[in-house]
Design an enzyme around this catalytic site. Structure first.
Site, PDB file in Angstrom:
ATOM      1  N   ASP A 226     -19.313  -1.889 -38.703  1.00  0.00           N
ATOM      2  CA  ASP A 226     -19.001  -3.316 -38.709  1.00  0.00           C
ATOM      3  C   ASP A 226     -19.987  -4.113 -39.567  1.00  0.00           C
ATOM      4  OD1 ASP A 226     -18.046  -1.925 -36.391  1.00  0.00           O
ATOM      5  OD2 ASP A 226     -17.579  -3.829 -35.445  1.00  0.00           O
ATOM      6  N   HIS A 228     -19.050  -7.742 -40.068  1.00  0.00           N
ATOM      7  CA  HIS A 228     -18.860  -9.010 -39.345  1.00  0.00           C
ATOM      8  C   HIS A 228     -19.419 -10.231 -40.068  1.00  0.00           C
ATOM      9  CE1 HIS A 228     -16.692  -8.181 -35.730  1.00  0.00           C
ATOM     10  NE2 HIS A 228     -17.467  -7.172 -35.399  1.00  0.00           N
ATOM     11  N   ASP A 255     -13.791  -4.280 -39.283  1.00  0.00           N
ATOM     12  CA  ASP A 255     -14.515  -5.479 -38.841  1.00  0.00           C
ATOM     13  C   ASP A 255     -15.434  -6.009 -39.937  1.00  0.00           C
ATOM     14  OD1 ASP A 255     -13.150  -5.199 -36.491  1.00  0.00           O
ATOM     15  OD2 ASP A 255     -14.913  -5.280 -35.184  1.00  0.00           O
ATOM     16  N   ASP A 258     -15.264 -12.175 -39.326  1.00  0.00           N
ATOM     17  CA  ASP A 258     -15.424 -12.798 -37.995  1.00  0.00           C
ATOM     18  C   ASP A 258     -16.885 -12.741 -37.545  1.00  0.00           C
ATOM     19  OD1 ASP A 258     -12.891 -13.773 -37.486  1.00  0.00           O
ATOM     20  OD2 ASP A 258     -12.214 -11.958 -36.455  1.00  0.00           O
ATOM     21  N   ARG A 259     -17.205 -13.645 -36.604  1.00  0.00           N
ATOM     22  CA  ARG A 259     -18.557 -13.778 -36.044  1.00  0.00           C
ATOM     23  C   ARG A 259     -19.519 -14.362 -37.076  1.00  0.00           C
ATOM     24  NH1 ARG A 259     -18.438 -13.332 -30.438  1.00  0.00           N
ATOM     25  NH2 ARG A 259     -17.275 -11.506 -29.804  1.00  0.00           N
ATOM     26  N   ASN A 287     -10.351  -3.918 -35.430  1.00  0.00           N
ATOM     27  CA  ASN A 287      -9.601  -4.793 -34.519  1.00  0.00           C
ATOM     28  C   ASN A 287      -9.736  -6.270 -34.905  1.00  0.00           C
ATOM     29  OD1 ASN A 287     -12.398  -4.416 -33.457  1.00  0.00           O
ATOM     30  ND2 ASN A 287     -11.727  -5.905 -31.924  1.00  0.00           N
ATOM     31  N   HIS A 288     -10.745  -6.608 -35.713  1.00  0.00           N
ATOM     32  CA  HIS A 288     -10.906  -8.001 -36.138  1.00  0.00           C
ATOM     33  C   HIS A 288     -10.135  -8.326 -37.418  1.00  0.00           C
ATOM     34  CE1 HIS A 288     -13.727 -10.151 -33.450  1.00  0.00           C
ATOM     35  NE2 HIS A 288     -13.969  -8.915 -33.050  1.00  0.00           N
ATOM     36  N   HIS A 336     -11.959   3.006 -36.629  1.00  0.00           N
ATOM     37  CA  HIS A 336     -12.801   1.915 -36.140  1.00  0.00           C
ATOM     38  C   HIS A 336     -13.103   2.023 -34.655  1.00  0.00           C
ATOM     39  CE1 HIS A 336     -14.668  -1.997 -35.922  1.00  0.00           C
ATOM     40  NE2 HIS A 336     -13.904  -2.267 -34.881  1.00  0.00           N
ATOM     41  N   ARG A 384     -12.822  -3.372 -22.460  1.00  0.00           N
ATOM     42  CA  ARG A 384     -12.426  -4.527 -23.275  1.00  0.00           C
ATOM     43  C   ARG A 384     -11.099  -5.124 -22.829  1.00  0.00           C
ATOM     44  NH1 ARG A 384     -15.363  -4.216 -28.294  1.00  0.00           N
ATOM     45  NH2 ARG A 384     -16.419  -2.204 -28.519  1.00  0.00           N
ATOM     46  N   HIS A 411     -17.317  -0.308 -34.007  1.00  0.00           N
ATOM     47  CA  HIS A 411     -16.733  -1.116 -32.930  1.00  0.00           C
ATOM     48  C   HIS A 411     -17.709  -1.571 -31.846  1.00  0.00           C
ATOM     49  CE1 HIS A 411     -13.301  -2.669 -30.768  1.00  0.00           C
ATOM     50  NE2 HIS A 411     -13.183  -1.693 -29.895  1.00  0.00           N
TER      51      HIS A 411
END
Length: 482
Positions: A226, A228, A255, A258-259, A287-288, A336, A384, A411
């Site tokens: 990730d 991010h 990923d 995001d964030r 997943n993002h 991922h 999750r 992840h």
């Protein structure tokens, strides 16, 4: 149920206070440990479940957070924070209607609570927007956003001093110029940005769901987890490990956005290198890379702020075509999230999986993007709330059935940037150090040699970035939880 003794209640309070201290220090693992001890001593106190739910939220264990919040509410229907926590978990899982019900409950109980009213209103807007989009959607003949883009109508202004595509193509010079331009906090011209997106979509639509990658015996290959939206840490990876090139191939394992608040910079850098070196640079979907996550965690807001909502829709089309996993030298599978709720899944099943869509809530695609390993054997419901948790026996059976050596996945934040589990058969790599500027973790990437495929780990700390906080573009609801 036997009543809890006064001694046990006192001991539980001691554990709760200790947990609160760890929570304040953002050591959420330890906070969860001590909230759990408090619950062991006194399982009749809803606050312990509510507090642990909050810690689980911070660890992105939304399924566990939902479970604890629900337990707290069942124990005390008037425990308002329980509804807050559960709403937060529902929001994080994209279950906006369920979240709205909980906010409505809070507003009814506390009609003068401005914070509750604000959250209710924001959530209501999201639900109404979803209903509107559903009403106007035409499923049968929906026109592609890519088809509606007119590059010829976009003018390059005379005062634009940034990187330029050469004959519409990404070149090595363009990539070097782009990264320097981004470091100076400048924005790539929208005409070039759109051209990259159109070209990368055309490329990914021709790729399989599972990509087979050959690594020559004497070659180094790098797997990153990730990112991010942490652009400056991405630049540090290239500084430590060298820029992507035919002799220095990379796989980025989902990923990308995001964030972190430099997601645009990250994704265009990665897409640019994919176009420049299509046979030496790979990207897996995380997943993002989905509408729900992007709405909540900042990418949608960042794209709208730096470009337009139309570009956000085009990103969605591109993400839908990202491959779901890669098989390296027919020995190592990289995805991922993780493995499956069934032992019967084969590589051919993955190859046949339809990926041009938003991630479903179950099945192969969902689990590739969302699942996590666990220490104990068997399977368990996902912490999750999406995907599954799988044990070492599940991993071994999958590898044996598919003639593989081990899996690499991402992840999850890890203190050292990576973690080797399941007796060396499951490796997690996470490449965003000091995740969200709060977690204090190292980042890592993995170097492999084609002949041995033995993983070598390189870890690193976060580097400084401009004073834009993570989640700066995130949905306001996520910044309102207290």
């Amino acid at each position: 149920m036997a009543k809890c003794s006064e001694d046990k209640k006192e001991e539980a309070e001691v554990h709760k206070l200790k947990a609160n201290e760890f929570f304040q220090k953002q050591n959420y693992d330890k906070a969860i440990e001590f909230y759990s001890k408090a619950i062991e001593c006194n399982s009749e106190e809803p606050i312990y479940y509510g507090n642990r739910s909050f810690a689980y939220l911070r660890m992105e264990c939304f399924g566990y957070a939902l479970e604890d919040a629900t337990k707290a509410i069942e124990m005390d229907k008037s425990y308002v924070k329980g509804y807050y926590r559960r709403a937060s978990a529902y929001m994080s899982l994209g279950k906006y209607k369920m979240a709205l019900k909980d906010y409505e409950t809070v507003v009814k109980v506390r009609p003068s609570d401005k914070d509750a009213k604000l959250k209710f209103t924001e959530c209501q807007k999201i639900v109404q927007q979803m209903l509107f989009q559903k009403a106007i959607a035409v499923d049968d003949d929906k026109k592609s956003v890519a088809d509606s883009i007119n590059l010829d109508a976009m003018t390059i202004e005379d005062n634009y001093d940034g990187p330029a595509l050469e004959d519409g193509k990404v070149t090595e010079k363009f990539m070097l110029d782009l990264m320097e331009y981004y470091k100076a906090q400048k924005k790539l011209h929208k005409k070039y940005a759109y051209k990259i997106l159109l070209d990368i979509k055309a490329y990914f639509t021709k790729q399989p769901t599972l990509v087979d990658v050959h690594i020559p015996d004497d070659s180094k290959f790098t797997v990153c987890g990730d990112i991010h939206g942490q652009f400056y840490d991405l630049m540090n990876i290239f500084k430590l490990n060298g820029l992507p090139s035919p002799s220095n191939p990379y796989l980025f394992n989902g990923d990308f956005v995001d964030r972190g608040s430099f997601s645009i910079e990250c994704i265009f850098t990665l897409f640019g290198y994919k176009l420049l070196y299509p046979n030496h640079f790979w990207m897996s979907r995380g997943n993002h890379e989905s509408v729900t996550m992007n709405q909540m965690y900042g990418f949608e807001g960042e794209v709208k702020s730096k470009y337009s909502s139309q570009m956000g829709d085009l990103f969605t089309e591109v993400y839908n075509w990202l491959p779901l996993c890669h098989c390296l030298n027919k020995r190592v599978l990289v995805m991922h999230g993780g493995l499956f709720s069934s032992d019967t899944v084969t590589l051919d099943d993955i190859r046949k999986t339809e990926r041009n869509r938003q991630p479903p809530e179950e099945g192969i695609m969902c689990e590739l993007l969302w699942s996590d390993p666990m220490p104990g054997p068997g399977r368990a419901p996902s912490k999750r709330g999406v995907g599954t948790q799988f044990g070492p026996d599940v991993t071994k059976r999958f590898l044996d059935n598919n003639n593989l050596d081990y899996i690499i996945r991402s992840h999850e934040v890890k203190d050292d940037g990576y973690e080797v589990s399941h007796g060396g058969l499951c490796i997690t790599v996470f490449s965003a150090p000091n995740y969200c500027d709060t977690m204090g973790n190292k980042g890592a990437f993995i170097n492999l040699q084609g002949d041995t495929m033995e993983p070598k780990y390189v870890t690193y700390s976060a580097v400084e970035h401009p004073p834009v906080k993570p989640m700066a573009y995130a949905n306001s609801l996520l910044r309102l939880f207290s």
